[in-house]
Design an enzyme around this catalytic site. Sequence first.
Site, PDB file in Angstrom:
ATOM      1  N   THR A  20       0.910  -1.501  -0.109  1.00  0.00           N
ATOM      2  CA  THR A  20      -0.112  -0.133  -0.250  1.00  0.00           C
ATOM      3  C   THR A  20       0.783   1.176  -0.237  1.00  0.00           C
ATOM      4  OG1 THR A  20      -0.008  -0.115   2.808  1.00  0.00           O
ATOM      5  CG2 THR A  20      -1.832  -1.630   1.293  1.00  0.00           C
ATOM      6  N   ASP A  21       0.220   2.478  -0.452  1.00  0.00           N
ATOM      7  CA  ASP A  21       0.815   3.838  -0.477  1.00  0.00           C
ATOM      8  C   ASP A  21       0.433   4.432   1.103  1.00  0.00           C
ATOM      9  OD1 ASP A  21      -1.844   4.329  -0.333  1.00  0.00           O
ATOM     10  OD2 ASP A  21      -1.890   5.081  -2.152  1.00  0.00           O
ATOM     11  N   ALA A  22       0.861   5.559   1.678  1.00  0.00           N
ATOM     12  CA  ALA A  22       0.290   5.785   2.623  1.00  0.00           C
ATOM     13  C   ALA A  22      -0.761   6.181   3.032  1.00  0.00           C
ATOM     14  CB  ALA A  22       1.108   7.406   2.820  1.00  0.00           C
ATOM     15  N   GLY A  23      -1.534   6.165   2.171  1.00  0.00           N
ATOM     16  CA  GLY A  23      -3.385   5.600   2.362  1.00  0.00           C
ATOM     17  C   GLY A  23      -3.827   4.695   2.385  1.00  0.00           C
ATOM     18  N   ILE A  25      -4.050   2.280   0.902  1.00  0.00           N
ATOM     19  CA  ILE A  25      -4.901   2.141  -0.656  1.00  0.00           C
ATOM     20  C   ILE A  25      -3.582   0.899  -1.427  1.00  0.00           C
ATOM     21  CG2 ILE A  25      -5.092   3.394  -2.804  1.00  0.00           C
ATOM     22  CD1 ILE A  25      -7.046   5.126  -0.972  1.00  0.00           C
TER      23      ILE A  25
END
Length: 143
Positions: A20-23, A25
């Site tokens: 995932t990314d920082a969000g 997601i």
Amino acid sequence: MTAMADPGAALSIRVYYEDTDAGEIVYYANYLRFLERGRTEWLRHLGHDHRDLRHNFGLVFAVKRCELEFVAPARLDDLLTVRTAATGIGAATLDMRQTISHEERLLVEATVRLVSLDPAGKVRKLPDALRATLAAQAAEGAS
């Protein structure tokens, strides 16, 4: 989008933090990894793994073209299903349709063209025995 018949293997993949990314997601490029795993397991479902293809048929597959449509995001801890079906076969190519879903909700749809190469990287016609197996799956996947 229409539901895809499942003539081949369906692969379950859990989304981990590293995907995932920082969000929280799934980072878009990681879907390519999930799709690759789906194609690998689809081949295994047909009785061939990458080692078998290289050693017994003298070929490897490489992605020639890949088109993805991102419909909805996958999130941390989701359990994804990657479905793979062949839709067409050429002398040295294999066309595939793949989907990634979560709880039957379509997230990603992909069309992929693979090309058959010899171990040195030159385009190679698919061997007849392998071609017959793949063509049968392509006929099922296209219907």
